[in-house]
Design a protein around this motif. Structure first.
Motif, PDB file in Angstrom:
ATOM      1  N   GLY A   1       0.827  -1.196   0.000  1.00 46.62           N
ATOM      2  CA  GLY A   1       0.000   0.000   0.000  1.00 46.62           C
ATOM      3  C   GLY A   1       0.865   1.251   0.000  1.00 46.62           C
ATOM      4  N   ILE A   2       0.230   2.387  -0.126  1.00 45.51           N
ATOM      5  CA  ILE A   2       0.907   3.680  -0.212  1.00 45.51           C
ATOM      6  C   ILE A   2       0.340   4.609   0.863  1.00 45.51           C
ATOM      7  CG2 ILE A   2       1.083   5.764  -1.658  1.00 45.51           C
ATOM      8  CD1 ILE A   2       2.999   3.618  -2.459  1.00 45.51           C
ATOM      9  N   ASP A   3       1.179   5.491   1.370  1.00 46.04           N
ATOM     10  CA  ASP A   3       0.742   6.530   2.300  1.00 46.04           C
ATOM     11  C   ASP A   3      -0.023   7.584   1.499  1.00 46.04           C
ATOM     12  OD1 ASP A   3       0.390   8.586   4.074  1.00 46.04           O
ATOM     13  OD2 ASP A   3       2.485   8.706   4.709  1.00 46.04           O
ATOM     14  N   THR A   4      -1.345   7.441   1.467  1.00 47.97           N
ATOM     15  CA  THR A   4      -2.162   8.353   0.665  1.00 47.97           C
ATOM     16  C   THR A   4      -2.276   9.731   1.310  1.00 47.97           C
ATOM     17  OG1 THR A   4      -4.157   7.423   1.702  1.00 47.97           O
ATOM     18  CG2 THR A   4      -3.498   6.519  -0.437  1.00 47.97           C
ATOM     19  N   GLY A   5      -1.762   9.879   2.535  1.00 49.17           N
ATOM     20  CA  GLY A   5      -1.691  11.206   3.134  1.00 49.17           C
ATOM     21  C   GLY A   5      -0.519  11.995   2.592  1.00 49.17           C
ATOM     22  N   THR A   6       0.576  11.293   2.295  1.00 48.52           N
ATOM     23  CA  THR A   6       1.758  11.935   1.713  1.00 48.52           C
ATOM     24  C   THR A   6       1.622  12.070   0.205  1.00 48.52           C
ATOM     25  OG1 THR A   6       3.192  11.095   3.478  1.00 48.52           O
ATOM     26  CG2 THR A   6       4.256  11.726   1.409  1.00 48.52           C
ATOM     27  N   PHE A   7       1.160  11.004  -0.431  1.00 45.75           N
ATOM     28  CA  PHE A   7       0.973  11.010  -1.884  1.00 45.75           C
ATOM     29  C   PHE A   7      -0.487  11.351  -2.182  1.00 45.75           C
ATOM     30  CE2 PHE A   7       4.752   8.480  -1.260  1.00 45.75           C
ATOM     31  CZ  PHE A   7       5.577   8.858  -2.315  1.00 45.75           C
ATOM     32  N   HIS A   8      -0.713  12.577  -2.614  1.00 44.14           N
ATOM     33  CA  HIS A   8      -2.070  13.028  -2.917  1.00 44.14           C
ATOM     34  C   HIS A   8      -2.001  14.064  -4.027  1.00 44.14           C
ATOM     35  CE1 HIS A   8      -1.348  16.883  -0.892  1.00 44.14           C
ATOM     36  NE2 HIS A   8      -0.744  16.189   0.047  1.00 44.14           N
ATOM     37  N   PRO A   9      -3.109  14.321  -4.715  1.00 47.89           N
ATOM     38  CA  PRO A   9      -3.088  15.289  -5.819  1.00 47.89           C
ATOM     39  C   PRO A   9      -2.766  16.695  -5.341  1.00 47.89           C
ATOM     40  CG  PRO A   9      -5.030  13.874  -5.938  1.00 47.89           C
ATOM     41  CD  PRO A   9      -4.397  13.623  -4.600  1.00 47.89           C
TER      42      PRO A   9
ATOM     43  N   TYR B   1       5.494  13.641  -8.583  1.00 49.71           N
ATOM     44  CA  TYR B   1       4.340  12.982  -9.197  1.00 49.71           C
ATOM     45  C   TYR B   1       3.226  13.990  -9.457  1.00 49.71           C
ATOM     46  CZ  TYR B   1       6.178   8.282  -8.239  1.00 49.71           C
ATOM     47  OH  TYR B   1       6.932   7.133  -8.228  1.00 49.71           O
ATOM     48  N   ARG B   2       3.018  14.906  -8.520  1.00 48.35           N
ATOM     49  CA  ARG B   2       1.903  15.850  -8.638  1.00 48.35           C
ATOM     50  C   ARG B   2       2.000  16.735  -9.870  1.00 48.35           C
ATOM     51  NH1 ARG B   2       3.131  16.702  -2.898  1.00 48.35           N
ATOM     52  NH2 ARG B   2       1.743  15.348  -1.728  1.00 48.35           N
ATOM     53  N   VAL B   3       3.218  17.013 -10.337  1.00 49.90           N
ATOM     54  CA  VAL B   3       3.363  17.914 -11.486  1.00 49.90           C
ATOM     55  C   VAL B   3       3.008  17.227 -12.805  1.00 49.90           C
ATOM     56  CG1 VAL B   3       5.144  19.267 -10.336  1.00 49.90           C
ATOM     57  CG2 VAL B   3       5.818  17.384 -11.851  1.00 49.90           C
TER      58      VAL B   3
ATOM     59  N   PHE C   1       7.456  -6.188  -7.839  1.00 49.39           N
ATOM     60  CA  PHE C   1       6.115  -5.691  -7.514  1.00 49.39           C
ATOM     61  C   PHE C   1       5.929  -4.355  -8.224  1.00 49.39           C
ATOM     62  CE2 PHE C   1       3.021  -3.252  -5.077  1.00 49.39           C
ATOM     63  CZ  PHE C   1       1.998  -4.182  -4.906  1.00 49.39           C
ATOM     64  N   GLY C   2       6.629  -3.327  -7.781  1.00 44.92           N
ATOM     65  CA  GLY C   2       6.585  -2.031  -8.440  1.00 44.92           C
ATOM     66  C   GLY C   2       5.640  -1.052  -7.766  1.00 44.92           C
ATOM     67  N   LEU C   3       6.208  -0.105  -6.996  1.00 41.89           N
ATOM     68  CA  LEU C   3       5.391   0.848  -6.258  1.00 41.89           C
ATOM     69  C   LEU C   3       5.085   2.123  -7.033  1.00 41.89           C
ATOM     70  CD1 LEU C   3       6.968   0.687  -2.686  1.00 41.89           C
ATOM     71  CD2 LEU C   3       4.711  -0.145  -3.353  1.00 41.89           C
ATOM     72  N   THR C   4       5.869   2.425  -8.063  1.00 40.93           N
ATOM     73  CA  THR C   4       5.700   3.726  -8.713  1.00 40.93           C
ATOM     74  C   THR C   4       4.292   3.954  -9.288  1.00 40.93           C
ATOM     75  OG1 THR C   4       6.756   2.846 -10.725  1.00 40.93           O
ATOM     76  CG2 THR C   4       8.158   4.080  -9.180  1.00 40.93           C
TER      77      THR C   4
ATOM     78  N   TYR D   1       9.947   7.479 -13.650  1.00 40.16           N
ATOM     79  CA  TYR D   1      10.820   7.578 -12.484  1.00 40.16           C
ATOM     80  C   TYR D   1      11.307   6.194 -12.048  1.00 40.16           C
ATOM     81  CZ  TYR D   1       8.530  12.188 -12.038  1.00 40.16           C
ATOM     82  OH  TYR D   1       8.039  13.455 -12.264  1.00 40.16           O
ATOM     83  N   GLY D   2      12.508   6.166 -11.507  1.00 42.67           N
ATOM     84  CA  GLY D   2      13.067   4.916 -10.998  1.00 42.67           C
ATOM     85  C   GLY D   2      14.500   4.734 -11.462  1.00 42.67           C
ATOM     86  N   ARG D   3      15.101   3.617 -11.071  1.00 37.95           N
ATOM     87  CA  ARG D   3      16.466   3.333 -11.489  1.00 37.95           C
ATOM     88  C   ARG D   3      16.575   3.349 -13.013  1.00 37.95           C
ATOM     89  NH1 ARG D   3      19.590   0.933  -7.355  1.00 37.95           N
ATOM     90  NH2 ARG D   3      19.010   2.065  -5.456  1.00 37.95           N
TER      91      ARG D   3
END
Length: 350
Positions: free
Chosen positions: A136-144, A239-241, A254-257, A166-168
């Motif tokens: 899962g993702i911290d949707t409080g940190t990652f938000h529009p 991400y927001r931009v 898995f892949g979180l991006t 984004y990524g390696r």
């Protein structure tokens, strides 16, 4: 000193890895409702509750605890503590692998009391029952962004259509497919630009240099930007931009991006690797394409950036999808529920 501990999360690798990052993300949330500690030789953040590996050999034998391993070495150490040192442990293993396990790994897994798979695809490679608990993702940190233009100005990024990857930076991650696609697409869309963000290790520096040279020869250095890896605490702004995110991997565990992108309200085009097809709702939050297929990537990106209305509609659905299905609190809660189930079974093997 260990009497209060209910769960031990071993971390036997000093170097930062995806496995370690998972532990670091989850432990503070899990520890809000259970007595959980990490155990390792060092390299973990100072604010995490930790104990030394050596101290575990001296902990009491009576109290039942959960040992949650994510690597072969950690499964082995748990078995040694349980069998040779007679510690009262319930053993758990999380598998993110999407390949057939070696005989040695299968032996270790067969000795576990419970197994977690991070995706249905990972579970399909196991020869034992597994509970699927996706990351899962911290949707409080990652938000529009409330004001995308303002975030772009703060990062010195121009307005217009922005496509990110984004990524390696390496062949496995498919960065070359993304760059080659942008080289063909961007001349048709003069108001669009692409951001390539990440780090290339010394082994892959030549690969990155080759990509930069292609962009230079095409005269698109001001529209295909290579950016350095961003600190974790500022990553959400990058991400927001964006208007669209592309995950072009040829292989992924898995892949979180894509999750981070969708949490920020950004639709995703991703290859059919890792757990991407389980994370993305096709034609609702993103598009799945075959790995390494430049032509299909070009068509998918073209279809998206040609339709601002589709991007806007999918952006809303991306955020809703994340809030319903991929919050990190839900991941932590499901894992803790498994721990409690094992602890409630009573005396473990000693």
């Amino acid at each position: 000193m260990h009497d209060h501990i209910e769960v031990i999360l071993p971390s036997l690798k000093r170097r930062l890895s995806g496995v370690t990052a998972t532990l670091v993300r989850l432990l503070p949330i899990q520890a809000k409702s259970m007595n959980i500690v990490a155990a390792g030789p060092g390299g973990l953040p100072d604010d995490l509750p930790t104990v030394s590996i050596w101290s575990l050999f001296f902990m009491g034998r009576k109290k039942l605890r959960v040992w949650h391993a994510r690597r072969n070495t950690e499964m082995l150490l748990g078995l040694i503590l349980q069998k040779a040192f007679r510690k009262n442990l319930k053993l758990v293993f999380t598998s993110a692998s999407q390949r057939h396990h070696t005989r040695y790994t299968r032996f270790l897994i067969s000795r576990m009391d419970a197994v977690i798979a991070t995706s249905r695809k990972s579970a399909s490679y196991l020869e034992c029952p597994a509970q699927v608990i996706p990351h899962g993702i911290d949707t409080g940190t990652f938000h529009p962004a409330a004001d995308k233009s303002a975030v772009r100005r703060s990062l010195n990024i121009p307005d217009g259509i922005l496509i990110g990857c984004y990524g390696r930076i390496r062949h496995q991650k498919g960065t070359d497919v993304f760059v080659d696609s942008m080289l063909e697409l961007l001349p048709e869309f003069p108001n669009a630009a692409a951001l390539v963000m990440g780090r290339a290790t010394s082994r892959h520096q030549g690969f990155l240099n080759g990509l930069r040279q292609k962009v230079k020869e095409a005269g698109l250095e001001d529209r295909i930007l290579f950016l350095p890896e961003s600190p974790v605490d500022t990553m959400s702004d990058w991400y927001r931009v964006l208007d669209l995110f592309v995950a072009p991997q040829r292989w992924e565990g898995f892949g979180l991006t894509p999750l981070e992108s969708m949490a920020c309200g950004v639709p995703v085009i991703a290859t059919d690797v890792g757990a991407f097809d389980e994370l993305i709702e096709e034609s609702n939050t993103g598009i799945i394409i075959p790995p390494g297929d430049k032509e299909k990537m070009i068509r998918a990106v073209h279809a998206m950036i040609s339709s601002p209305e589709r991007i806007q509609g999918w952006a809303i659905q991306c955020r809703q999808h994340m809030e319903l299905n991929f919050r990190i609190e839900d991941e932590a809660g499901s894992i803790n529920a498994l721990y409690r189930s094992l602890l409630s079974e009573g005396t473990g093997t000693i």
